[in-house]
Design an enzyme around this catalytic site. Structure first.
Site, PDB file in Angstrom:
ATOM      1  N   ARG A  64       0.836  -1.216   0.000  1.00 62.60           N
ATOM      2  CA  ARG A  64       0.000   0.000   0.000  1.00 62.60           C
ATOM      3  C   ARG A  64       0.865   1.258   0.000  1.00 62.60           C
ATOM      4  O   ARG A  64       0.466   2.295  -0.499  1.00 62.60           O
ATOM      5  CB  ARG A  64      -0.952   0.005   1.201  1.00 62.60           C
ATOM      6  CG  ARG A  64      -1.716   1.308   1.379  1.00 62.60           C
ATOM      7  CD  ARG A  64      -3.044   1.172   2.092  1.00 62.60           C
ATOM      8  NE  ARG A  64      -2.995   0.317   3.259  1.00 62.60           N
ATOM      9  CZ  ARG A  64      -2.427   0.635   4.445  1.00 62.60           C
ATOM     10  NH1 ARG A  64      -1.889   1.819   4.611  1.00 62.60           N
ATOM     11  NH2 ARG A  64      -2.412  -0.222   5.433  1.00 62.60           N
ATOM     12  N   TYR A 117     -12.939  18.687 -15.310  1.00 64.08           N
ATOM     13  CA  TYR A 117     -13.404  17.318 -15.544  1.00 64.08           C
ATOM     14  C   TYR A 117     -14.623  17.029 -14.654  1.00 64.08           C
ATOM     15  O   TYR A 117     -14.667  17.465 -13.505  1.00 64.08           O
ATOM     16  CB  TYR A 117     -12.254  16.359 -15.227  1.00 64.08           C
ATOM     17  CG  TYR A 117     -12.633  14.917 -15.372  1.00 64.08           C
ATOM     18  CD1 TYR A 117     -12.822  14.357 -16.636  1.00 64.08           C
ATOM     19  CD2 TYR A 117     -12.805  14.109 -14.260  1.00 64.08           C
ATOM     20  CE1 TYR A 117     -13.179  13.032 -16.768  1.00 64.08           C
ATOM     21  CE2 TYR A 117     -13.159  12.778 -14.388  1.00 64.08           C
ATOM     22  CZ  TYR A 117     -13.346  12.250 -15.651  1.00 64.08           C
ATOM     23  OH  TYR A 117     -13.703  10.942 -15.773  1.00 64.08           O
ATOM     24  N   ASP A 189      -4.213  20.164 -13.699  1.00 61.62           N
ATOM     25  CA  ASP A 189      -4.497  18.866 -14.318  1.00 61.62           C
ATOM     26  C   ASP A 189      -3.986  18.933 -15.760  1.00 61.62           C
ATOM     27  O   ASP A 189      -4.498  19.681 -16.590  1.00 61.62           O
ATOM     28  CB  ASP A 189      -6.010  18.603 -14.273  1.00 61.62           C
ATOM     29  CG  ASP A 189      -6.399  17.235 -14.839  1.00 61.62           C
ATOM     30  OD1 ASP A 189      -5.649  16.688 -15.678  1.00 61.62           O
ATOM     31  OD2 ASP A 189      -7.472  16.723 -14.465  1.00 61.62           O
ATOM     32  N   LYS A 214      -5.439   7.967 -19.396  1.00 60.38           N
ATOM     33  CA  LYS A 214      -5.658   8.535 -20.717  1.00 60.38           C
ATOM     34  C   LYS A 214      -4.388   8.440 -21.567  1.00 60.38           C
ATOM     35  O   LYS A 214      -3.972   7.351 -21.903  1.00 60.38           O
ATOM     36  CB  LYS A 214      -6.158   9.971 -20.571  1.00 60.38           C
ATOM     37  CG  LYS A 214      -7.304  10.146 -19.562  1.00 60.38           C
ATOM     38  CD  LYS A 214      -8.575   9.451 -19.992  1.00 60.38           C
ATOM     39  CE  LYS A 214      -9.639   9.412 -18.889  1.00 60.38           C
ATOM     40  NZ  LYS A 214      -9.954  10.705 -18.290  1.00 60.38           N
TER      41      LYS A 214
HETATM   42  C1  LIG Z   1     -10.331  11.045 -17.057  1.00 61.60           C
HETATM   43  C2  LIG Z   1      -9.894  12.311 -16.419  1.00 61.60           C
HETATM   44  C3  LIG Z   1      -9.753  12.404 -15.035  1.00 61.60           C
HETATM   45  C4  LIG Z   1     -10.082  11.252 -14.098  1.00 61.60           C
HETATM   46  O1  LIG Z   1      -9.241  10.174 -14.312  1.00 61.60           O
HETATM   47  P1  LIG Z   1      -9.654   8.641 -13.956  1.00 61.60           P
HETATM   48  O2  LIG Z   1      -8.396   7.911 -14.207  1.00 61.60           O
HETATM   49  O3  LIG Z   1     -10.782   8.273 -14.843  1.00 61.60           O
HETATM   50  O4  LIG Z   1     -10.065   8.646 -12.524  1.00 61.60           O
HETATM   51  C5  LIG Z   1      -9.310  13.611 -14.514  1.00 61.60           C
HETATM   52  N1  LIG Z   1      -9.038  14.670 -15.293  1.00 61.60           N
HETATM   53  C6  LIG Z   1      -9.178  14.612 -16.629  1.00 61.60           C
HETATM   54  C7  LIG Z   1      -8.863  15.812 -17.439  1.00 61.60           C
HETATM   55  C8  LIG Z   1      -9.607  13.443 -17.240  1.00 61.60           C
HETATM   56  O5  LIG Z   1      -9.755  13.399 -18.574  1.00 61.60           O
END
Ligand SMILES: *Cc1c(COP(=O)(O)O)cnc(C)c1O
Length: 408
Positions: A64, A117, A189, A214
């Site tokens: 963890r 998001y 982000d 992504k």
């Molecule tokens: C998909 C996404 C997230 C969240 O990510 P997960 O891996 O699905 O939890 C956060 N910010 C952006 C810009 C995203 O495209």
């Protein structure tokens, strides 16, 4: 948490994508990082065990907290973002929530943008208010409004650029200055841009984070999240995560690590293809609007050009006649998964109202400038000629349907 020495700082980002962060994790002459599935790590020497446990000596205790495969992944992202330290999470949302819950406490004030998001937006509107954190969401891209709100005082300024799904751009350097003037922590982000196109830390941000699910992983087969920043800040978020438990799985870490080796090649192709597709869409009479930061018609094209090396693989466009058109158009595409994901090697399409903004009412979507017929198009690495031809035949189909209705 990972904080090692810089990897050949002069190496290019493609070279770093391939080589960085792996060497110290290779064993038995293996050329690939092993997937270490062990939950715990044993010690015969009680003093060594103790020193590793209190962090005085490098090593692993319990899965963890840390794991070698997970650490290799963190190390590669850390080097690509040019950061001092990095730590990882089970998902992108875990990265985001862990950062917010580490640094915010009751009575604090956070400033952000309206079209972050969807999940992030839910934390802002549903969960932070429960903790008595005041959340102020400004119109995305309205730099003056953000500066005004930040100047009133806040502990955290949270940005995302480009945004989902209308790819709006925020000037990171300018916003970081505003944030630091009131001693706020500036978090960005960087999921849409990737470290290939944009490095928020170099533009003044304190923490950069990714949904590794992504573009970093790039193959739509593993979930993960990661944050980078100074050792002092990352240490605090790492501590929150090791206790609260949103740990990245070693197998997912391996898949993300493998995906990242081709990050530069994929993103470069996606940048090029997205621009060509955006230009093609602009010529289509059934398209009301095209959103892509690489287009000169984009509201903040100048900012994008300054802070990004490429405009990214995501674009969106509004079809005339809204969802009626979308319903006929999307199923016609041969080279696209109709799904909620983005950033993969395959092209992925979806209506904003079903994907990024499914939790919003039509009125809420309209308020953030999302037409009901908006299609998000995540460009894959297919030959761009095929993608354009595919879109063309779907438009032809739509036209023939419209012709039929007009004839009736
Ligand atoms: C998909 C996404 C997230 C969240 O990510 P997960 O891996 O699905 O939890 C956060 N910010 C952006 C810009 C995203 O495209």
């Amino acid at each position: 948490m990972t904080k090692n020495n810089a990897f050949e700082p002069s190496a290019g980002i493609g070279t770093k994508s391939v080589w960085a962060g792996e060497k110290e994790f290779l064993v038995h002459g293996a050329t690939q990082v092993p997937v270490v599935h062990s939950v715990s790590f044993g010690y015969d020497d009680m003093d060594e065990w103790y020193e590793v446990a209190i962090g005085k000596r490098a090593g692993h205790i319990y899965g963890r907290n840390t794991n070698p495969t997970v650490q290799a992944f963190e190390e590669k992202v850390r080097i690509l973002e040019g950061a001092e330290a990095a730590t990882s999470f089970s998902t992108g949302m875990a990265a985001i929530s862990n950062v917010l819950y580490t640094f915010l406490k009751p009575g604090d004030r956070i400033v952000s943008i309206k079209d972050s998001y969807g999940g992030t937006n839910k934390i802002f509107t549903e969960f932070l208010p429960k903790l008595n954190v005041e959340v102020v969401l400004c119109n995305t891209g309205d730099h003056e409004a953000i500066e005004r709100e930040v100047a009133k005082g806040c502990q955290l300024l949270y940005l995302e650029t480009p945004t989902n799904p209308t790819v709006k751009i925020t000037d990171i350097e300018r916003m970081a200055r505003a944030g630091h003037a009131v001693n706020a922590l500036v978090v960005v982000d960087n999921t849409f841009a990737t470290p290939i196109n944009q490095n928020p830390l170099q533009l003044g941000a304190d923490i950069v984070l990714h949904s590794a699910t992504k573009f970093l992983g790039g193959h739509a087969d593993a979930l993960g999240g990661v944050i980078c920043g100074s050792a002092e800040l990352v240490e605090q978020v790492y501590h929150y995560r090791e206790i609260n438990g949103a740990t990245l799985d070693p197998m997912a870490a391996y898949l993300l690590l493998r995906g990242m080796k081709t990050l530069k090649l994929r993103v470069r192709q996606q940048n090029e293809s997205a621009l060509k597709i955006a230009q093609f869409l602009q010529t289509q009479e059934l398209v009301d609007a095209v959103f892509y930061p690489g287009l000169e018609t984009h509201l903040h094209h100048d900012v994008a050009k300054r802070q990004m090396r490429g405009s990214g693989g995501i674009l969106s466009f509004a079809l005339k006649d809204g969802m009626d058109s979308v319903r006929h158009f999307l199923p016609r595409l041969k080279y696209a998964n109709r799904a909620a994901n983005l950033g993969a090697v395959e092209t992925i399409v979806g209506p904003a109202r079903t994907t990024s903004h499914v939790e919003c009412t039509p009125e809420e979507r309209a308020a953030v400038g999302i037409p009901e017929g908006l299609v998000r198009y995540s460009v894959g690495i297919e030959d761009v000629e095929d993608l354009i031809e595919d879109l063309q035949q779907a438009f032809d189909h739509l036209k023939s349907l419209l012709g039929q209705t007009a004839g009736n």
